[in-house]
Structures are given as C-alpha cells and as structure tokens.
Design a protein around this motif. Structure first.
Motif, mmCIF file in Angstrom:
data_model
loop_
_atom_site.group_PDB
_atom_site.id
_atom_site.type_symbol
_atom_site.label_atom_id
_atom_site.label_comp_id
_atom_site.label_asym_id
_atom_site.label_seq_id
_atom_site.Cartn_x
_atom_site.Cartn_y
_atom_site.Cartn_z
ATOM 1 N N CYS A 204 -77.897 85.011 11.525
ATOM 2 C CA CYS A 204 -76.844 85.509 10.641
ATOM 3 C C CYS A 204 -76.446 86.893 11.113
ATOM 4 O O CYS A 204 -77.282 87.674 11.575
ATOM 5 C CB CYS A 204 -77.339 85.554 9.195
ATOM 6 N N ARG A 205 -75.167 87.202 10.995
ATOM 7 C CA ARG A 205 -74.663 88.495 11.447
ATOM 8 C C ARG A 205 -75.110 89.645 10.551
ATOM 9 O O ARG A 205 -75.042 90.807 10.963
ATOM 10 C CB ARG A 205 -73.137 88.453 11.532
ATOM 11 N N THR A 206 -75.537 89.324 9.309
ATOM 12 C CA THR A 206 -75.982 90.397 8.417
ATOM 13 C C THR A 206 -77.251 91.033 8.965
ATOM 14 O O THR A 206 -78.134 90.363 9.480
ATOM 15 C CB THR A 206 -76.232 89.884 6.991
ATOM 16 N N VAL A 210 -73.178 93.403 10.148
ATOM 17 C CA VAL A 210 -72.745 93.377 8.746
ATOM 18 C C VAL A 210 -73.892 93.892 7.884
ATOM 19 O O VAL A 210 -75.045 93.469 8.069
ATOM 20 C CB VAL A 210 -72.390 91.949 8.287
ATOM 21 N N HIS A 259 -71.042 84.706 7.037
ATOM 22 C CA HIS A 259 -71.593 85.421 8.176
ATOM 23 C C HIS A 259 -72.651 84.621 8.938
ATOM 24 O O HIS A 259 -73.152 85.104 9.966
ATOM 25 C CB HIS A 259 -72.193 86.755 7.725
ATOM 26 N N TYR A 266 -66.195 82.317 11.087
ATOM 27 C CA TYR A 266 -65.577 83.472 11.732
ATOM 28 C C TYR A 266 -64.356 83.048 12.551
ATOM 29 O O TYR A 266 -63.417 83.841 12.734
ATOM 30 C CB TYR A 266 -66.584 84.210 12.614
#
Length: 284
Positions: A204-206, A210, A259, A266
């Motif tokens: 996950c981009r978090t 993010v 995300h 995305y």
C-alpha cells in the motif's frame, strides 16, 4: 519528495443530522473550534513553506469544514502555492461557493456528498452547477441506502455528464447481486465499494508516499492504522517513510483502499485521486 497528506484535525461538529453518521449534529465548544482553527493554521503554514516538496492535500474532517472560514481560507491559500499539486476537501456542500472565486481552479477540488433529507435538492444541484460554471473539479456522491436510490437517479440526471457520481456502500448493509447491479448502473465503480478489500500483507502506498496527519502533527500511515511514524513539525516522520505492507485484515473505506497497490484505482483516478474524479475515459 512527492507526498500526499490526509489531514484530519479535531473538528467534529456538523450542520447535518444524518442518521447513518455518528457525528451528526455534534456541537464543538468555542474552545474546541479555536483549537481546530489553530491546528489547521499551523498545518497550512507548514504546507505553504514546503517548497522543496511536491504536496497534495485532502482535508477529511469528521465534521463539516467549509462552513468554517479557516477551512475555506486554507484551500484558497494552498491552491496558489506552486508546489501544491492538489488541495481538496470532503464536504456536504452546505456552504456558499462564491469564495472559490479566490482559489486557483487548476489546484482546488471538492469531494461532495449529497445527503437526502438534510438539504433541499434544488439548492444542492444549484451549487453543483455553480461549481461547474466556475471550472472547479469536483465529484458528487450518495450513500447507497435503498431509500436513496431515486434521489441518486434524479441527481445523476441533473449533473453535467462529465461529473462523476459515486455511490458508497452503506456500512453494515449487504447488497444482493440485483441491488448491486442497480447501483453499478449509476456508478460503474460501485463494485469496489460493495465489499471490503483484503489488505493484510499487501503493498500500500500509505506510509511511503501517502500519510495521515492529525491536529497535533502526529503522522500515521493512514487514518485506520494507529501506529505513529513521527511528527510533521519536527520532521521526524521523514525517516520512517518507506514501502510497507498493510497490517490490517481488510480495508473498507475509499480513502484507504484507493491507495492499495493491488487495485488499479490510481490508473482509474489518474489526476483525481484525492477528489475522487476518474480520468477521462476510465469508466468506459
């Protein structure tokens, strides 16, 4: 560094009384409002000074922010900073919209939710038309409760064709395939909202590109994972930014699962992830 920030300060009061929202008609005390204003102004000042980074900011208050002057001012000020790629907010659109004349329409955006029974339909639609006339990027959505279906259909017919109408699956509501198909006819992306997404151990981009920030400046990977990465204002969070798998079993909120790297969202929302605006042609 390119960084997306989801900011949620202490504001919790709202001017609506939605039965499906735990914060409906909550009132913040004057002291709480002053604290929220001070926290937001501190964050805005920090963001304005980060000219060496490329920032995108989404305000996700528990309450309604745009009825408060300091949220409107924050969006206007950040929209004019060249290093801010996007600044957006989740809103019930109960506020006036003329303040947007002072914002940069190429940067500011709104994620609007229509709550049937809480605001006159004609008034809400008139505001969406004003947004469109001003060239403001925005999406509009409805919670997918059975009693909202006809409202959603009416709203879809009234919105400009280019405006995306999203449907959020109602929390705790189970949809039959036939019901899901009905909602999907309005929102082709409803299947992503219908069921929680398995996320445990998935990329996950978090936590990397993010992060979530609260009113104290505490940085977390997202609103739903409580582990702290550091503090925004002393810069301690930067050393903790790194790709990492999700520690939760499932993710069931759009501002979280959008995300996930295992989902194509995305690409679907390219250029409009924060305001939930799909890329042209992505809906088929």
């Amino acid at each position: 560094m390119d960084l997306t920030i989801l900011y949620r300060g202490p504001l919790a009061s709202c001017d609506f009384d939605c039965p499906y929202c735990p914060f409906a008609k909550r009132r913040d005390t004057p002291e709480q409002l002053r604290a929220d204003r001070a926290a937001l102004e501190r964050f805005t000042g920090w963001a304005k000074d980060q000219s060496g980074d490329r920032l995108s900011v989404l305000f996700t208050p528990w309450g309604e922010g745009l009825v408060r002057s300091w949220y409107r001012r924050a969006l206007v000020e950040l929209s004019h900073r060249p290093h801010v790629e996007r600044v957006a907010i989740q809103t019930n659109l109960s506020c006036r919209t003329d303040w947007l004349a002072d914002a940069d329409p190429d940067t500011v955006a709104l994620w609007c939710t229509y709550h049937p029974g809480q605001t006159p339909y004609d008034r809400f639609v008139a505001k969406t038309r004003d947004l469109a006339d001003r060239g403001i990027r925005f999406s509009v959505g409805v919670v997918g409760l059975p009693e909202h279906l006809e409202h959603a259909r009416r709203l879809r017919a009234a919105l400009p064709p280019h405006v995306y109408l999203w449907i959020n699956a109602a929390e705790g509501h189970t949809y039959t395939d036939a019901e899901a198909a009905t909602w999907t006819a309005l929102d082709p992306l409803f299947p992503y909202s219908r069921h929680p997404h398995r996320s445990a151990g998935l990329p996950c981009r978090t936590g990397a590109s993010v992060v979530s920030v609260d009113g104290e400046g505490t940085v977390r990977r997202c609103h739903f994972v409580r582990a702290e990465l550091g503090n925004l204002y002393d810069g301690s969070y930067r050393a903790a930014l790194a790709p990492r798998p999700c520690p939760l079993a499932v993710c069931d909120c759009h501002i979280g699962y959008v995300h996930l790297e295992t989902l194509p969202l995305y690409d679907v929302f390219a250029g409009g992830v924060l305001e939930r605006v799909p890329a042209p042609g992505s809906l088929g």
